[in-house]
Design a protein around this motif. Structure first.
Motif, short mmCIF file in Angstrom:
data_model
loop_
_atom_site.label_atom_id
_atom_site.label_comp_id
_atom_site.label_asym_id
_atom_site.label_seq_id
_atom_site.Cartn_x
_atom_site.Cartn_y
_atom_site.Cartn_z
N ALA A 56 0.76 -1.07 0.17
CA ALA A 56 0.36 0.08 -0.30
C ALA A 56 0.56 1.40 0.17
O ALA A 56 -0.31 2.40 -0.09
CB ALA A 56 -0.85 -0.22 0.96
N GLY A 57 2.13 1.19 0.11
CA GLY A 57 3.21 2.27 0.55
C GLY A 57 3.30 2.98 1.74
O GLY A 57 3.60 3.13 2.42
N VAL A 58 1.70 3.39 1.47
CA VAL A 58 1.02 4.22 2.79
C VAL A 58 -0.03 4.14 2.96
O VAL A 58 -0.94 3.87 2.68
CB VAL A 58 1.53 5.90 3.09
N MET A 59 -0.32 3.67 4.81
CA MET A 59 -1.39 3.32 5.19
C MET A 59 -1.80 4.33 6.28
O MET A 59 -1.20 4.15 6.68
CB MET A 59 -2.09 2.16 5.69
N GLU A 60 -3.49 5.09 6.37
CA GLU A 60 -3.83 6.03 6.81
C GLU A 60 -5.06 5.52 7.75
O GLU A 60 -5.82 4.38 6.84
CB GLU A 60 -4.55 6.76 6.62
N ASP A 61 -5.36 6.03 9.22
CA ASP A 61 -6.56 6.16 9.52
C ASP A 61 -7.85 7.69 9.41
O ASP A 61 -8.77 7.63 9.71
CB ASP A 61 -6.60 5.53 10.47
N ASN A 62 -6.86 8.89 9.10
CA ASN A 62 -7.59 9.97 8.78
C ASN A 62 -6.64 10.36 7.72
O ASN A 62 -5.06 10.18 7.72
CB ASN A 62 -7.80 10.78 10.16
N VAL A 63 -7.33 11.13 7.02
CA VAL A 63 -6.32 12.31 5.73
C VAL A 63 -7.88 13.19 5.73
O VAL A 63 -8.72 13.14 5.25
CB VAL A 63 -6.82 11.48 4.77
N PRO A 64 -6.93 14.62 5.28
CA PRO A 64 -7.71 15.37 4.82
C PRO A 64 -8.18 15.59 3.79
O PRO A 64 -7.94 15.25 3.07
CB PRO A 64 -6.29 16.56 5.48
N LEU A 65 -9.41 16.21 3.90
CA LEU A 65 -9.70 16.01 2.58
C LEU A 65 -9.51 18.23 1.91
O LEU A 65 -9.76 18.78 2.22
CB LEU A 65 -11.88 16.49 2.74
N ALA A 66 -9.59 18.27 0.48
CA ALA A 66 -9.29 19.13 0.31
C ALA A 66 -10.50 20.02 -0.06
O ALA A 66 -11.76 19.42 -0.12
CB ALA A 66 -8.53 19.15 -1.59
N ILE A 67 -10.26 21.50 -0.05
CA ILE A 67 -11.62 22.28 -0.35
C ILE A 67 -12.24 22.64 -2.14
O ILE A 67 -11.98 21.94 -2.63
CB ILE A 67 -11.42 23.65 0.39
N ALA A 68 -13.21 22.55 -1.51
CA ALA A 68 -14.33 22.92 -2.25
C ALA A 68 -14.24 24.65 -3.07
O ALA A 68 -13.89 25.26 -1.89
CB ALA A 68 -16.03 22.94 -2.14
#
Length: 738
Positions: free
Chosen positions: A651-663
């Motif tokens: 997977a390279g990098v696994m996460e359990d939270n990620v910031p979402l880009a804005i609209a």
């Protein structure tokens, strides 16, 4: 959003200035409770305690007093019905947090005891309508009694409720533990979870034998007051295994555990009168508040200016500012503290051969950090090697394209090449960062050793070198909408002459981002306790090539106080499946948005989700009981970003939270409508027709645990205000493979 929850200026009948932190104290790792013979059995008492790292002068006295926070008081359990911890060295109750040290295959047993105080009903009442926006939610009447529970954030474990076979709780958030001293809760049809009103609750959480080694954490998760609990201090950390499980030095042997530093990031806004400002207005202070007034009901990102003024130094805190001219609050005389593992602006000495691994956890409620390690003499950010993200050690296959490495860093890590030749025996390419963003709930491990301005690992000069570990300030969204988190110096760092590496340019990694997705890995092997069972109605696996789409928005864009999540199912041609859509809806524990069975033979099942942020401020996606990886539709099959995971690549990098880009509104007219009439939030319709543009964050999620759990924004004021949804994973109906 920084203005949505603020309610006015606080009046005080007296004014006290807070003390300077004085001489920096040495860094201290959090106290450790370690498993013995495969079991860690503890008593965990949630209670109040003065925060010793922060003090201020008492009125009309030469004495100094401390603001009162909430802590976990922990001790080893001596007998089954124990509800108190004995005084003395075998009990710890540090504001900076406590570390639970576990190994793969261990059993974590916790007797949780609620000794928290009741809250002010007037300040909690605005959360009563979160689940049912048109009518008051009856469950809200019990929130002022301060129920609590326990969530082990990041652990890939079963979300288990009690049964006849096992009357204890697993990592299941649908239970409310009350303190009997606060009064009995009123039975309600919409209560967040099962009510336990005897003051104590038993948990048993089995750690899988193939759980990734790394950094996780624990905190309460009662909907409506989660942010309160963390803002006042209720959080600690969990370590699974040891750094030597995945990292080693070039001269042989695993990385020494004595050179791993566990850094917790918490923050506390202290007003001039000594009261803590935090979510929902609980007044935790030994001082009176004049005229019976209570505090604002949120932490305020504008408590101090984002950047220091000319000549201003911020050693672990920033000074409160008067915002009344712009319609805000007057925080003059207060301070916003950012203790590191419980100490304000500690000193950290890096002076052992091979440097150190820093295991950093943001275990606060709302604050976001943009971290770097700045060389004090050269003024440049010292590069650090990225070791682990959200409790999973990274595995970047050798030869991964530079663009793919940057994409793996997403919006969290500023990825740069690591100078030097990859060491022999390394299972993956080293990945270096010059700074990184940590939103609430995130963890990162980095290798810290002295480097020159070009990023080369070098021995410090005779006499050593100094650096500053700092957050440089970040705005999480569009100007005027996003929260302006402040710049603060967090710790003073010195590199001693013994910080040598014998020519080592990077640590050798064999990361769980590969192992967890390979044969015998937790995201591949059958779920050992799952037994075939009939699948409930309206619960089905996604057809091949289909994906789920989750919208992050407001239930009503004219009301900035009620957040929610929307939903689509998208077919293999990119078309929304008829009758699959749900509007943005506030959390309702009685209605799962998503229900899915495990795969054939009770094996984990993978799904692709699109995450769409309708806001002009950032949200932070988090899901319980699993991890995920970012994917790109155009990525090559040999890339860790490939839509279909290659088990030989990982997977390279696994996460359990990620910031979402804005609209981003498409033009000035739409922007004016969104900003002026819609509280900075687009609608689903505006996203569909292109009036608002946001490229979805696409993630591949493996589901490997059974139970009812949640996904939500981990900015906890958003989660408490409805931006959360329920998910259920059930056994497959066919034969088990074990």
């Amino acid at each position: 959003m920084n203005k949505h929850f603020l309610t006015g200026v606080v009046a005080y009948g007296f004014f006290l200035s807070l003390c300077s932190p004085g001489a920096a104290a040495p860094f201290r790792d959090p106290p450790v409770f370690r498993s013995v013979n495969g079991v860690l059995d503890i008593v965990m008492v949630a209670r109040t305690k003065p925060v010793e790292a922060i003090s201020f002068p008492a009125p009309n006295s030469n004495e100094r007093i401390h603001p009162t926070g909430w802590v976990y008081e922990i001790c080893y359990r001596l007998f089954d019905e124990q509800k108190l911890c004995p005084p003395g060295s075998l009990t710890s109750s540090e504001f900076g947090g406590i570390r639970l040290a576990l190994d793969k295959g261990d059993l974590l047993k916790v007797r949780l005891v609620n000794k928290l105080p009741a809250q002010n009903p007037a300040k909690v009442s605005h959360f009563w309508n979160m689940s049912l926006p048109k009518t008051p939610d009856p469950a809200g009447v019990n929130l002022p009694l301060t129920p609590t529970n326990l969530h082990t954030h990041g652990l890939v474990v079963q979300a288990r409720a009690p049964s006849r076979a096992n009357p204890t709780w697993g990592d299941d958030i649908y239970v409310d533990l009350f303190n009997p001293e606060n009064g009995r809760p009123i039975p309600q049809p919409h209560q967040h979870g099962i009510v336990v009103d005897v003051g104590a609750l038993d948990y048993e959480i089995a750690i899988p034998r193939n759980e990734p080694s790394g950094a996780d954490w624990f905190h309460p998760h009662v909907h409506g007051i989660t942010a309160d609990s963390l803002s006042s201090g209720l959080a600690g950390i969990i370590s699974i295994g040891r750094a030597s499980d995945y990292a080693s030095l070039g001269w042989g042997g695993g990385f020494p555990e004595s050179q791993v530093r566990h850094i917790t990031l918490k923050d506390m806004q202290v007003l001039a009168g000594g009261a803590i400002q935090f979510q929902q207005g609980t007044v935790m202070t030994t001082l009176p508040v004049s005229n019976g007034e209570v505090l604002d009901d949120q932490q305020d990102p504008e408590f101090c200016t984002q950047q220091p003024g000319a000549g201003e130094v911020r050693p672990g805190f920033c000074p409160g500012t008067n915002n009344t001219s712009s319609g805000g609050n007057n925080y003059a005389g207060g301070r916003w503290y950012f203790p590191v593992s419980g100490t304000v602006y500690p000193t950290i000495g890096v002076d052992k051969p091979g440097g150190e691994i820093w295991s950093i956890s943001n275990i606060g409620a709302s604050a976001t950090y943009k971290l770097q390690l700045k060389d004090n003499q050269g003024g440049y950010p010292i590069l650090m090697q990225l070791i682990s993200v959200d409790g999973v050690s990274v595995h970047v296959p050798k030869g991964t394209a530079a663009g793919d490495k940057i994409a793996l860093g997403n919006s969290r890590f500023t990825i740069v090449p690591c100078p030097g030749v990859t060491p022999d025996g390394a299972g993956s390419d080293p990945t270096c960062v010059k700074d990184f963003v940590m939103m609430p709930g995130s963890r990162a491990q980095v290798w810290v050793t002295y480097r020159d301005k070009d990023g080369n690992v070098v021995a410090p000069p005779q006499g050593g070198k100094t650096a500053t570990f700092q957050t440089v300030g970040i705005t999480t969204g569009a100007p005027g909408v996003g929260d302006p988190w402040p710049a603060v110096d967090l710790a003073s760092v010195s590199f001693g002459p013994r910080d040598t590496t014998n020519g080592l340019v990077s640590l050798i990694l064999n990361g769980d981002a590969l192992a967890a997705n390979a044969p015998k890995g937790i995201f591949v092997e059958p779920v050992p306790y799952a037994k075939p069972a009939p699948v409930p109605p309206n619960c089905a696996a996604l057809p091949e090539g289909y994906r789920r789409r989750i919208f992050f928005g407001l239930v009503d864009t004219s009301n900035s106080n009620i957040f929610g999540l929307g939903y689509d199912v998208v077919d293999d041609k990119g078309v929304v499946v008829p009758e699959s859509s749900l509007p943005v809806t506030a959390f309702d524990l009685h209605t799962p948005f998503v229900c899915l069975p495990l795969g054939e033979g009770q094996k984990p099942v993978r799904e692709t989700w699109e995450l769409v942020n309708l806001a002009t401020e950032n949200h932070n996606f988090h899901i319980h009981q699993t991890k995920f990886r970012a994917v790109q539709a155009t990525a090559d099959a040999s890339s860790p970003l490939a839509p279909k995971l290659n088990p030989t690549v990982g997977a390279g990098v696994m996460e359990d939270n990620v910031p979402l880009a804005i609209a981003v509104p498409k033009d000035a007219t739409i922007a004016q409508q969104v900003m002026n009439n819609q509280n900075g939030y687009c609608t689903i319709a505006q996203w569909r027709n292109g009036d608002c543009r946001m490229t979805p964050q696409v993630v591949d999620i493996p589901f490997a645990e059974l139970g009812e759990f949640v996904y939500h924004c981990h900015i906890l004021e958003h989660e408490d205000s409805g931006m959360m949804a329920k998910i259920q994973v059930v056994p497959a109906p066919g034969k088990s493979s074990h």
